[in-house]
Write an enzyme that holds these catalytic residues in place. Structure first.
Site, PDB file in Angstrom:
ATOM      1  CE  LYS A   1      -1.319   2.665   2.714  1.00 40.11           C
ATOM      2  NZ  LYS A   1      -1.683   4.469   2.363  1.00 40.11           N
TER       3      LYS A   1
ATOM      4  CB  THR B   1       7.600   7.577  15.415  1.00 42.17           C
ATOM      5  OG1 THR B   1       9.053   7.694  15.339  1.00 42.17           O
ATOM      6  CG2 THR B   1       8.169   6.910  17.068  1.00 42.17           C
ATOM      7  CD  GLU B   2       0.890   9.829  15.852  1.00 39.48           C
ATOM      8  OE1 GLU B   2       1.335  10.917  14.534  1.00 39.48           O
ATOM      9  OE2 GLU B   2      -0.771  10.576  15.860  1.00 39.48           O
TER      10      GLU B   2
ATOM     11  N   GLY C   1       7.414   5.259   8.278  1.00 44.21           N
ATOM     12  CA  GLY C   1       6.843   6.228   8.040  1.00 44.21           C
ATOM     13  C   GLY C   1       6.833   7.091   9.596  1.00 44.21           C
TER      14      GLY C   1
ATOM     15  CD  GLU D   1      10.216  12.558  11.358  1.00 41.48           C
ATOM     16  OE1 GLU D   1       9.800  11.679  11.433  1.00 41.48           O
ATOM     17  OE2 GLU D   1      11.479  12.099  10.563  1.00 41.48           O
TER      18      GLU D   1
ATOM     19  N   GLY E   1       3.966   4.260  13.056  1.00 44.93           N
ATOM     20  CA  GLY E   1       5.119   2.153  13.806  1.00 44.93           C
ATOM     21  C   GLY E   1       4.843   2.079  14.933  1.00 44.93           C
TER      22      GLY E   1
HETATM   23  P1  ADP Z   1       3.620  11.369   7.311  1.00 48.97           P
HETATM   24  O1  ADP Z   1       2.380  11.276   9.029  1.00 48.97           O
HETATM   25  O2  ADP Z   1       4.875  11.177   6.855  1.00 48.97           O
HETATM   26  O3  ADP Z   1       2.112  10.695   6.422  1.00 48.97           O
HETATM   27  P2  ADP Z   1       2.425   8.194   8.408  1.00 48.97           P
HETATM   28  O4  ADP Z   1       3.419   7.298   8.946  1.00 48.97           O
HETATM   29  O5  ADP Z   1       0.801   8.554   8.943  1.00 48.97           O
HETATM   30  O6  ADP Z   1       3.613   9.568   7.569  1.00 48.97           O
HETATM   31  O7  ADP Z   1       2.297   7.382   6.989  1.00 48.97           O
HETATM   32  C1  ADP Z   1       3.229   6.187   5.909  1.00 48.97           C
HETATM   33  C2  ADP Z   1       1.914   4.808   6.067  1.00 48.97           C
HETATM   34  O8  ADP Z   1       1.920   4.724   6.377  1.00 48.97           O
HETATM   35  C3  ADP Z   1       1.484   5.412   4.382  1.00 48.97           C
HETATM   36  O9  ADP Z   1       1.007   5.256   3.488  1.00 48.97           O
HETATM   37  C4  ADP Z   1       0.084   5.847   4.901  1.00 48.97           C
HETATM   38  O10 ADP Z   1      -1.211   5.422   4.462  1.00 48.97           O
HETATM   39  C5  ADP Z   1       0.201   4.628   6.139  1.00 48.97           C
HETATM   40  N1  ADP Z   1      -0.572   4.544   8.167  1.00 48.97           N
HETATM   41  C6  ADP Z   1      -0.835   6.050   8.538  1.00 48.97           C
HETATM   42  N2  ADP Z   1      -1.823   5.204   8.855  1.00 48.97           N
HETATM   43  C7  ADP Z   1      -2.081   4.009   8.711  1.00 48.97           C
HETATM   44  C8  ADP Z   1      -2.778   2.843   9.992  1.00 48.97           C
HETATM   45  N3  ADP Z   1      -3.081   3.403  11.453  1.00 48.97           N
HETATM   46  N4  ADP Z   1      -1.971   1.313   9.807  1.00 48.97           N
HETATM   47  C9  ADP Z   1      -1.137   1.658   9.206  1.00 48.97           C
HETATM   48  N5  ADP Z   1      -0.962   1.957   7.698  1.00 48.97           N
HETATM   49  C10 ADP Z   1      -1.171   3.411   8.260  1.00 48.97           C
END
Ligand code: ADP
Length: 499
Positions: A197, A252-253, A250, A403, A255
């Site tokens: 994804k 940390t939150e 992506g 960050e 993650g």
């Molecule tokens: P940013 O804040 O830089 O966009 P994210 O960590 O939110 O970074 O996003 C990185 C990836 O994680 C994107 O592909 C996003 O769609 C996906 N993502 C965001 N929230 C979730 C979640 N709860 N579960 C799985 N994937 C997620």
């Protein structure tokens, strides 16, 4: 400052004008709901394409296809040299479409064409070729066990390194195709299958790349692409019981959420997360190399790098000189549309990100930081933010601890080596750090004391496909690239026989 879309290669223009489905089981399909979402050009803020909005049902279908391709398909049992040939073909095809794909990436992500060409296309081509080499070199080990409690029998043991199974990969928007290829290449080399994804902001080059898979000979269902939102499609992938491993890059939150969810079903999990990397400049550092290197460490890719050098600590004797050099460098960076050949820095990826970065700058100034350069959004239409340097910061400020993921540098003087170490290690992150000095003993004394997955010396942000990359503390778990990527996509099976 908008993109002149007539500069796009005809193939890129044609791709942008088309409808974009998701790749599931070798077919391009619409979302089951029929829903789509817009993709925006951050240079103009205008919608440039619509892509399928995949949700749980689509993820279910994609995981089913990946599961079938792993459990009964030819891919995991194919000869390693055949898998290597497929990877090499894929690399050739990507190379043939380099101009088109770099153009699409630049329009979608706001980064200049030389940048997207180097990192999303050329580096991706190299990684597919690098991983093609690994496909034929995956092996276990042999053992001669003693088994002291069965003294009369001889034993022989060996290990097999087997693919982990179905990988769920979730990628961010900062270097979109490169991040995806970092997930796809080791999956293909090891004989796993996957559902990927991409980030909802930047799905286009991954979709275009997925159109090459069939021609390269990747069997249906081995790589599936579901476009959609993180909280729906991403979360469904993480929670799916038939996925064996999650590979996430992506924040940390998110993650932390993914690690917790993966833990519930004991999935393998590699996490490449945020950073707040420190750069430590010592009294003997070369001025030119240090100013150019540290400035590019934060302003390269608009600061949208997880390992960006976002905190600068300079020995008090050199502080004014080095900071003045970086401020001048920042003033000289030419902002403009991603497609314009004169542009050195394009817009940030989205309005959301622009607002976030400007919010951080405002919060720093409100807390007492001094704006040494930059700090404004430049134009009303695109998502631009000026290269920014904040001085007079204190350790507790949000701009120092969190960050920002934008072109914002915080600068502070330090007294001595111990002070530098304390400052470098005081955030929750541990992705990268760099040391700027000619003194080899300073380097060796510092390296073991820095809490970071990578320490650079007289350089920063240099990643090589053969060299492992990842973080400690809240910057992640596991490593990408190099042989580590093979390890993280394989399980060991031990075989012991009585002879
Ligand atoms: P940013 O804040 O830089 O966009 P994210 O960590 O939110 O970074 O996003 C990185 C990836 O994680 C994107 O592909 C996003 O769609 C996906 N993502 C965001 N929230 C979730 C979640 N709860 N579960 C799985 N994937 C997620």
């Amino acid at each position: 400052m908008e993109n002149d879309l007539s500069m796009l290669s005809p193939a890129a223009a044609q791709f942008l004008a088309a409808d974009h489905g998701m790749l599931i089981g070798g077919e391009f399909v619409a979302a089951e709901s029929g829903d789509t979402f817009p993709v925006v050009d951050p240079t103009s803020g205008k919608e440039i394409a619509f892509v399928a909005k995949g949700e749980q049902r689509d993820v279910d279908a994609a995981v089913k296809a990946a599961r079938k391709a792993f459990d009964s398909g030819p891919w995991p049992i194919m000869k390693p040299s055949s898998r290597a040939r497929v990877l090499l073909k894929l690399a050739d095809l990507l190379e043939q479409h380099a101009t088109e794909i770099a153009d699409i990436e630049s329009v979608n992500s706001g980064r200049t064409v030389p940048n997207t060409r180097a990192f999303d296309v050329d580096l991706s081509v190299d990684y597919l070729r690098y991983m093609a080499g690994w496909a034929t070199k995956i092996h276990g080990e042999t053992y001669t066990p003693s088994v002291p409690y069965v003294p009369d029998t001889d034993f022989f043991s060996y290990t097999l390194r087997e693919p982990v199974g179905v990988v769920g990969a979730i990628t961010p928007w900062n270097v979109p195709l490169c991040q995806a290829i970092w997930k796809i290449a080791p999956v293909l080399a090891t004989g796993c299958t996957m559902v990927l994804k991409p980030a909802e902001q930047t799905p286009l080059t991954v979709i275009r790349f997925s159109e090459l898979l069939n021609e390269a000979g990747v069997p249906p269902g081995v790589v599936n692409i579901v476009t959609g939102m993180g909280h729906s499609a991403g979360a469904a992938l993480v929670e799916h019981p038939d996925v064996n491993k999650i590979s996430f890059t992506g924040s940390t939150e998110i993650g932390q959420i993914i690690a917790a969810k993966s833990g519930e079903s004991l999935k393998h999990c590699t996490l490449e997360l945020g950073g707040k990397s420190a750069m430590l400049v010592f009294p003997d550092a070369d001025a030119e190399i240090t100013i150019q290197g540290t400035a590019m460490a934060i302003f390269g890719n608009h600061g949208q790098n997880c390992c960006a050098g976002s905190r600068l600590y300079v020995h008090k004797d050199r502080f004014d000189e080095i900071v003045a050099g970086i401020v001048d460098f920042a003033k000289g960076i030419k902002l403009g549309p991603a497609l314009s050949p004169d542009t050195e820095m394009g817009p940030l990826v989205s309005k959301v990100q622009q607002k976030r970065v400007l919010g951080y700058i405002d919060s720093g100034v409100e807390e007492g930081a001094e704006l040494l350069v930059g700090g404004r959004k430049v134009t009303q239409s695109g998502c631009y933010v000026e290269p920014t340097v904040l001085g007079n910061v204190t350790d507790d400020m949000k701009v120092v601890q969190e960050e920002i993921f934008g072109p914002v540098l915080v600068v502070t003087p330090f007294d001595d080596l111990d002070d530098a170490v304390e400052k470098a290690n005081m955030t929750k992150y541990g992705l990268g750090a760099s040391i700027w000095t000619k003194d080899i003993s300073t380097v060796h004394r510092l390296v073991p004391r820095l809490q970071a997955g990578t320490v650079w010396v007289n350089t920063h942000n240099v990643l090589d496909l053969a060299v492992p990359f990842g973080g400690v503390k809240s910057s992640g778990i596991g490593r990408e690239l190099g042989e580590e990527a093979i390890r993280h996509h394989t399980d060991l099976k031990t075989v012991t026989m009585a002879l």
